[in-house]
Design a protein around this motif. Structure first.
Motif, PDB file in Angstrom:
ATOM      1  N   SER A  24      37.536  41.195  30.276  1.00 49.93           N
ATOM      2  CA  SER A  24      37.796  40.654  28.942  1.00 49.93           C
ATOM      3  C   SER A  24      36.701  39.678  28.530  1.00 49.93           C
ATOM      4  N   LEU A  25      36.280  38.832  29.474  1.00 52.58           N
ATOM      5  CA  LEU A  25      35.205  37.888  29.188  1.00 52.58           C
ATOM      6  C   LEU A  25      33.901  38.612  28.887  1.00 52.58           C
ATOM      7  N   GLY A 162      48.294  36.698  43.132  1.00 55.27           N
ATOM      8  CA  GLY A 162      49.343  36.467  42.151  1.00 55.27           C
ATOM      9  C   GLY A 162      49.007  37.022  40.779  1.00 55.27           C
ATOM     10  N   VAL A 163      47.726  37.066  40.457  1.00 53.78           N
ATOM     11  CA  VAL A 163      47.313  37.536  39.132  1.00 53.78           C
ATOM     12  C   VAL A 163      46.749  38.955  39.179  1.00 53.78           C
ATOM     13  N   LYS A 164      46.891  39.628  40.301  1.00 55.42           N
ATOM     14  CA  LYS A 164      46.311  40.970  40.471  1.00 55.42           C
ATOM     15  C   LYS A 164      46.830  41.963  39.435  1.00 55.42           C
ATOM     16  N   ALA A 165      48.149  42.026  39.267  1.00 57.04           N
ATOM     17  CA  ALA A 165      48.722  42.990  38.321  1.00 57.04           C
ATOM     18  C   ALA A 165      48.253  42.709  36.899  1.00 57.04           C
ATOM     19  N   LEU A 170      44.783  43.908  32.112  1.00 53.97           N
ATOM     20  CA  LEU A 170      43.708  43.535  31.190  1.00 53.97           C
ATOM     21  C   LEU A 170      42.537  44.496  31.313  1.00 53.97           C
ATOM     22  N   ASN A 171      42.276  44.922  32.530  1.00 47.66           N
ATOM     23  CA  ASN A 171      41.196  45.870  32.779  1.00 47.66           C
ATOM     24  C   ASN A 171      41.448  47.177  32.034  1.00 47.66           C
ATOM     25  N   VAL A 203      31.272  46.733  34.337  1.00 47.65           N
ATOM     26  CA  VAL A 203      31.946  45.543  34.854  1.00 47.65           C
ATOM     27  C   VAL A 203      33.413  45.844  35.145  1.00 47.65           C
ATOM     28  N   ALA A 204      34.057  46.580  34.261  1.00 50.46           N
ATOM     29  CA  ALA A 204      35.472  46.908  34.431  1.00 50.46           C
ATOM     30  C   ALA A 204      35.700  47.764  35.666  1.00 50.46           C
ATOM     31  N   VAL A 205      34.824  48.724  35.904  1.00 47.10           N
ATOM     32  CA  VAL A 205      34.965  49.585  37.085  1.00 47.10           C
ATOM     33  C   VAL A 205      34.781  48.782  38.374  1.00 47.10           C
ATOM     34  N   ALA A 206      33.730  47.952  38.410  1.00 46.54           N
ATOM     35  CA  ALA A 206      33.497  47.117  39.594  1.00 46.54           C
ATOM     36  C   ALA A 206      34.662  46.150  39.810  1.00 46.54           C
TER      37      ALA A 206
END
Length: 266
Positions: A24-25, A162-165, A170-171, A203-206
């Motif tokens: 997102s960034l 904790g924020v993985k999901a 977002l990805n 970036v999203a794939v990595a």
């Protein structure tokens, strides 16, 4: 507010939030023009800061929830389970010395082998008190740098899990939006916009690969046991201080002076 910018908060709370929001960034940074700072740039900047703070807070809350489940799955907190006599992570002789030292600090009797065998829950309550005392008395990061580093590693992994999901959701959103934009542009790589979107997709794939393979419950538990072990071993520092030659010499000198003082006349 300023506590959010201390070493622990930055590395264990802010960094997981940045990693979680990385696609997102990247999308905001690359798809918005920053040649001049206008209203859209101001809104984007404020939005990024608020997003990071919100994700960091969410990651901490979710990390704590996962933490309690991990402890239940593995039979307790590592700083408690490693103190048990049936655990071989730390040698028995060292743990005997630590029990005696901490029992003196807590002013309670340490559980004997028979006590622990008959009442493991009662012994665990004593070990939990030991852990609380050690955590409160090892907050000096300069005196206990290894322990502080292990604590940061554990906090980072726990909060990131904790924020993985949320990070993967977002990805997916970013990838979907970028794919739609590319489809409308008909993959025109000659345009700057198409090249920027391609970078966001990379970036999203990595990011997805890292979140799926590196962020796991096993990694969190490994960091938790490393921190728990180092917390118990910090007893060595206190034992070394109490038996240092300088301290002993000072004690003997004070005792000698006290003995040489003449009693007051009756």
């Amino acid at each position: 507010m300023f506590k959010f910018f201390d070493a622990y908060s930055i590395r264990a709370r802010l960094f997981p939030a940045i990693i979680a929001a990385a696609p997102s960034l990247a999308a905001v940074t690359l798809l918005i023009s920053w040649k001049s700072f206008g209203l859209s740039n101001l809104i984007a900047t404020v939005g990024i800061l608020v997003l990071l703070f919100a994700i960091a807070d969410f990651a901490r809350a979710r990390g704590r929830a996962i933490e309690s489940k991990l402890y239940a799955e593995h039979g307790g907190i590592p700083s408690v389970t490693m103190f048990r006599r049936n655990d071989g992570t730390i040698d028995a002789g060292s743990k005997d010395r630590y029990r005696a030292f901490l029992a003196g600090k807590l002013a309670v009797a340490a559980p004997s082998p028979a006590d622990e065998s008959a009442n493991q829950a009662g012994a665990d309550a004593f070990y939990a008190q030991c852990g609380n005392w050690l955590r409160q008395n090892t907050r000096d990061t300069k005196k206990f740098p290894i322990l502080f580093t292990e604590n940061i590693t554990y906090g980072f992994r726990r909060n990131l899990l904790g924020v993985k999901a949320l990070a993967l959701c977002l990805n997916v959103i970013v990838v979907t939006v970028c794919t739609v934009i590319l489809w409308r542009l008909m993959w025109d790589t000659d345009t700057p916009q198409g090249s920027r979107i391609a970078v966001v997709l990379v970036v999203a794939v990595a990011h997805a690969i890292y979140m799926l393979l590196a962020v796991s419950r096993a990694a969190v538990w490994d960091a938790s046991t490393a921190y728990g072990r180092e917390l118990i071993l910090s007893c060595e520092s206190f034992l070394a201080q109490s038996s240092s030659p300088v301290r002993k010499a000072t004690t003997r000198k004070s005792t000698s002076k006290a003995e040489n003082i003449s009693p007051p006349p009756g």
